[in-house]
Design a protein around this motif. Structure first.
Motif, short mmCIF file in Angstrom:
data_model
loop_
_atom_site.label_atom_id
_atom_site.label_comp_id
_atom_site.label_asym_id
_atom_site.label_seq_id
_atom_site.Cartn_x
_atom_site.Cartn_y
_atom_site.Cartn_z
N SER A 509 0.81 -1.23 0.00
CA SER A 509 0.00 0.00 0.00
C SER A 509 0.83 1.28 0.00
CB SER A 509 -0.96 0.03 1.21
OG SER A 509 -1.74 -1.13 1.25
N GLN A 510 2.13 1.19 -0.30
CA GLN A 510 2.98 2.37 -0.30
C GLN A 510 3.54 2.66 -1.70
OE1 GLN A 510 5.13 3.02 3.76
NE2 GLN A 510 5.68 0.97 3.10
N VAL A 511 3.98 3.89 -1.87
CA VAL A 511 4.69 4.31 -3.07
C VAL A 511 6.17 4.42 -2.71
CG1 VAL A 511 5.00 6.14 -4.78
CG2 VAL A 511 2.69 5.55 -3.99
N TYR A 512 7.02 3.87 -3.56
CA TYR A 512 8.47 3.90 -3.32
C TYR A 512 9.14 4.81 -4.34
CZ TYR A 512 8.11 0.03 0.00
OH TYR A 512 7.82 -0.75 1.09
N ILE A 513 10.14 5.58 -3.86
CA ILE A 513 10.89 6.47 -4.75
C ILE A 513 12.38 6.25 -4.51
CG2 ILE A 513 11.38 8.86 -5.40
CD1 ILE A 513 8.60 9.60 -4.41
N TRP A 514 13.13 6.00 -5.60
CA TRP A 514 14.59 5.83 -5.55
C TRP A 514 15.27 6.92 -6.38
CZ3 TRP A 514 11.15 1.90 -6.52
CH2 TRP A 514 11.14 0.79 -5.65
N HIS A 515 16.50 7.24 -6.04
CA HIS A 515 17.33 8.08 -6.90
C HIS A 515 17.86 7.20 -8.02
CE1 HIS A 515 21.13 10.29 -7.99
NE2 HIS A 515 20.22 11.25 -8.07
N LYS A 516 17.60 7.59 -9.24
CA LYS A 516 17.93 6.73 -10.38
C LYS A 516 19.42 6.43 -10.46
CE LYS A 516 18.08 8.17 -14.71
NZ LYS A 516 17.67 8.70 -16.03
N GLY A 517 20.25 7.44 -10.27
CA GLY A 517 21.69 7.26 -10.45
C GLY A 517 22.35 6.41 -9.39
N SER A 518 21.99 6.63 -8.13
CA SER A 518 22.65 5.91 -7.03
C SER A 518 21.92 4.64 -6.63
CB SER A 518 22.76 6.83 -5.81
OG SER A 518 21.47 7.11 -5.28
N GLY A 519 20.63 4.54 -6.97
CA GLY A 519 19.83 3.39 -6.56
C GLY A 519 19.36 3.47 -5.12
N GLU A 520 19.64 4.60 -4.45
CA GLU A 520 19.28 4.74 -3.04
C GLU A 520 17.79 5.05 -2.89
OE1 GLU A 520 20.66 7.41 0.83
OE2 GLU A 520 21.92 7.28 -0.95
N LEU A 521 17.14 4.37 -1.96
CA LEU A 521 15.73 4.63 -1.66
C LEU A 521 15.64 5.96 -0.92
CD1 LEU A 521 12.78 3.51 -1.65
CD2 LEU A 521 13.31 2.53 0.60
N VAL A 522 14.90 6.92 -1.47
CA VAL A 522 14.85 8.25 -0.87
C VAL A 522 13.54 8.53 -0.16
CG1 VAL A 522 16.50 9.21 -2.51
CG2 VAL A 522 14.08 9.34 -3.02
N GLU A 523 12.47 7.80 -0.49
CA GLU A 523 11.19 8.08 0.15
C GLU A 523 10.23 6.93 -0.03
OE1 GLU A 523 9.89 9.87 2.68
OE2 GLU A 523 10.39 11.76 1.66
N THR A 524 9.43 6.65 1.02
CA THR A 524 8.28 5.75 0.91
C THR A 524 7.06 6.54 1.36
OG1 THR A 524 8.68 4.91 3.16
CG2 THR A 524 9.59 3.65 1.31
N LEU A 525 5.97 6.42 0.60
CA LEU A 525 4.79 7.24 0.83
C LEU A 525 3.60 6.38 1.26
CD1 LEU A 525 5.04 9.46 -2.40
CD2 LEU A 525 6.24 9.75 -0.23
N PRO A 526 3.26 6.39 2.53
CA PRO A 526 2.08 5.66 3.00
C PRO A 526 0.82 6.49 2.76
CG PRO A 526 3.17 6.70 4.85
CD PRO A 526 4.00 7.01 3.64
#
Length: 580
Positions: A509-526
């Motif tokens: 039930s969440q939205v995930y956002i990563w930085h494309k270049g580094s692959g690091e997860l930057v945010e999860t949106l509940p």
């Protein structure tokens, strides 16, 4: 770097350094080039000039180079007295007297003397010297022709240019200008790579690019270095989602999480069942969504950022699994699950055409870049191309697509992309009639093509998202992990400023956002209460993201105003960083 020795002290040499050397770049005359500053050869600086002294904690910045670059910047900005004062006080010269003499001879059209001086400049590669001589003598040739001195021009070509043994084809072209004078009318046209006599200032600029930077500092070198530093800082910033033009030189660049859309601004509840797919239009002015309630909806993105219902599209007999915007956003395709494709007028909401293929169902759809034809994946694993009136123009049969297939078309219309087997993506080159394959180790559930056609985002059954570079040699460049997927098709997309981020739905039930270049997860949106099936990032507003869920809603995400107030920033749709 320099040339002949000169024992004249810097305090005397500098008096003609600034204005007259600056005049070189404006194409003006130097009054006394032999007495210009920088007579000391740059290849062997005096001890007072800094020698090999380095600056900074890393010990990589050479003082001589930095001072020369600063001097060039001052002159280019018009601060000639300041530039001259820097040369005098530091004892470090921008150019040697030999280089200044050479530049003056070019501007005065003293071609033979300039070639002779060119050979006196130290540390020049023989090939570079020959190429520079060729360019100078070519200019001499053209100026003689323009002055109707045909015999002198021909003599220059035969006795000076040809013996250099450089670019024989060019020599023949120059010779044709003597034999066929009328051809000179066409000099400089793209069809013929023959350049009409250029200004001497342009010639000097061309020579500057050819000669080593140790001899003549490249124009605006300091600005170029600063731009490179800003680019590197921006690329290393995992939260960067703001206008590059607002970056500041006063501080190192660093963005905060407040630039990532993380706050629910609006919840759209007009679908009566699970929302499976959604996509913003190319202009960002509309959003289209499709649902298992057998309908699709066109939403209007208003100027204030609010989203409102424009048309509810009814007519499909089965759940609608896919939508595709026309290149100019005035029409929309909707695809039912193994049913028909419908084409709609965005302005009126009218169904313009229904595409069907006897006894078969459609599984995906996409537009040709000219907007005059469409493509469809068919459940017999073929791909069809149709004109707008429903005539089938071409069909690629065989194992070309799957029932769950997405369909991508590159912006030039040359390549069609589909899932042809459970673990294989097909890149079909229509023009070259060639095929390339992307093979994964896990079942592919969906993919997304970047707007520049260079990257493909592939969502897998094993809860990974892979980023493939499909330009030239195909290669895997990044993996993104963290989201949940076990039963349903969950889609990912590119987004943010310059598509610097990857976002995906998830079964938790969440939205995930990563930085494309580094692959690091930057945010999860509940926020959603059911699986998030699809996400779409507004292509013209990096701070607007939409998500579609099994909870029958669409959420519109924007910037968190509380975080922004805490950080002392504000936004009206476009966010600025570093004090902008």
């Amino acid at each position: 770097m320099g040339g002949v020795e000169d024992d004249e002290p810097p305090s005397k040499r500098v008096k003609v350094a600034s204005k007259e050397l600056r005049g070189c770049w404006n194409g003006t005359s130097l009054k006394d080039p032999a007495s210009c500053s920088l007579s000391v050869p740059m290849a062997r600086p005096l001890a007072s000039q800094g020698g090999d002294e380095v600056l900074g904690s890393k010990g990589v910045v050479k003082k001589v180079e930095l001072v020369r670059i600063i001097a060039e910047t001052l002159y280019s900005l018009g601060y000639e007295k300041t530039g001259a004062h820097l040369e005098e006080e530091s004892g470090i010269c921008l150019h040697s007297s030999v280089v200044n003499l050479f530049m003056q001879q070019i501007l005065d059209g003293n071609w033979d003397e300039s070639v002779a001086t060119l050979h006196k400049i130290s540390h020049l590669d023989q090939t570079v010297t020959k190429m520079a001589s060729f360019i100078i003598l070519e200019q001499k040739f053209f100026e003689l022709l323009d002055g109707e001195k045909i015999k002198d021009a021909l003599k220059t070509l035969r006795t000076e240019i040809a013996p250099l043994c450089i670019n024989n084809n060019r020599v023949h072209e120059l010779g044709s200008c003597v034999l066929f004078p009328s051809q000179r009318v066409f000099l400089g046209t793209p069809a013929q790579n023959i350049v009409r006599v250029k200004s001497r200032a342009d010639l000097l600029e061309e020579l500057q690019k050819l000669l080593p930077p140790t001899v003549i500092i490249p124009e605006k070198r300091l600005v170029h270095l600063v731009e490179q530093a800003l680019d590197l800082q921006r690329e290393a910033c995992i939260y960067h989602n703001s206008l590059v033009g607002e970056m500041s030189l006063y501080t190192d660049h660093q963005c905060g999480r407040d630039q990532i859309p993380s706050q629910t601004l609006q919840i759209l509840q007009d679908h009566r069942d699970e929302v499976w797919f959604l996509q913003f239009s190319h202009s960002g002015e509309y959003l289209a969504s499709s649902s298992s309630d057998c309908s699709a909806i066109i939403w209007k993105v208003n100027v204030d950022g609010r989203v409102s219902l424009k048309h509810k599209l009814a007519g499909h007999q089965k759940p609608v699994s896919y939508v595709s915007w026309s290149p100019n956003d005035d029409q929309l395709l909707t695809c039912g699950v193994e049913e028909a494709i419908r084409r709609w007028n965005v302005s009126s909401g009218e169904c313009l055409h229904v595409y069907e293929k006897g006894g078969l169902g459609m599984v995906s759809c996409g537009w040709a870049p000219d907007g005059k034809s469409i493509f469809s994946g068919v459940n017999d694993r073929s791909i069809s191309m149709w004109d707008l009136d429903g005539k089938e123009l071409e069909c690629w049969k065989g194992q070309r697509s799957l029932k769950i297939s997405d369909l991508g078309v590159t912006s030039d219309g040359k390549k069609i992309i589909t899932i042809c087997r459970e673990t294989v993506i097909l890149l079909l080159d229509r023009e070259a009639k060639a095929e390339k394959l992307i093979e994964e180790d896990s079942t592919i559930t969906s993919f997304s093509l970047s707007t520049d056609n260079k990257f493909l985002l592939v969502t897998l059954l094993n809860q990974e998202i892979h980023l493939w570079n499909i330009e030239g040699h195909i290669k895997l460049v990044a993996k993104y992990k963290g989201h949940k997927r076990s039963r349903f098709v969950v889609r990912a997309c590119f987004g943010g400023l310059e598509q610097a981020f990857v976002s995906s739905g998830s079964e938790d039930s969440q939205v995930y956002i990563w930085h494309k270049g580094s692959g690091e997860l930057v945010e999860t949106l509940p926020g959603h209460s059911g699986a998030v099936n699809c996400v779409s990032w507004n292509p013209t507003n990096p701070h607007m993201l939409a998500s579609a869920s099994d909870d029958r809603t669409i959420r519109i995400w924007g910037l968190d105003q509380v975080k922004m107030k805490h950080n002392g920033t504000h936004s009206n749709g476009i966010h600025y960083c570093n004090g902008g």
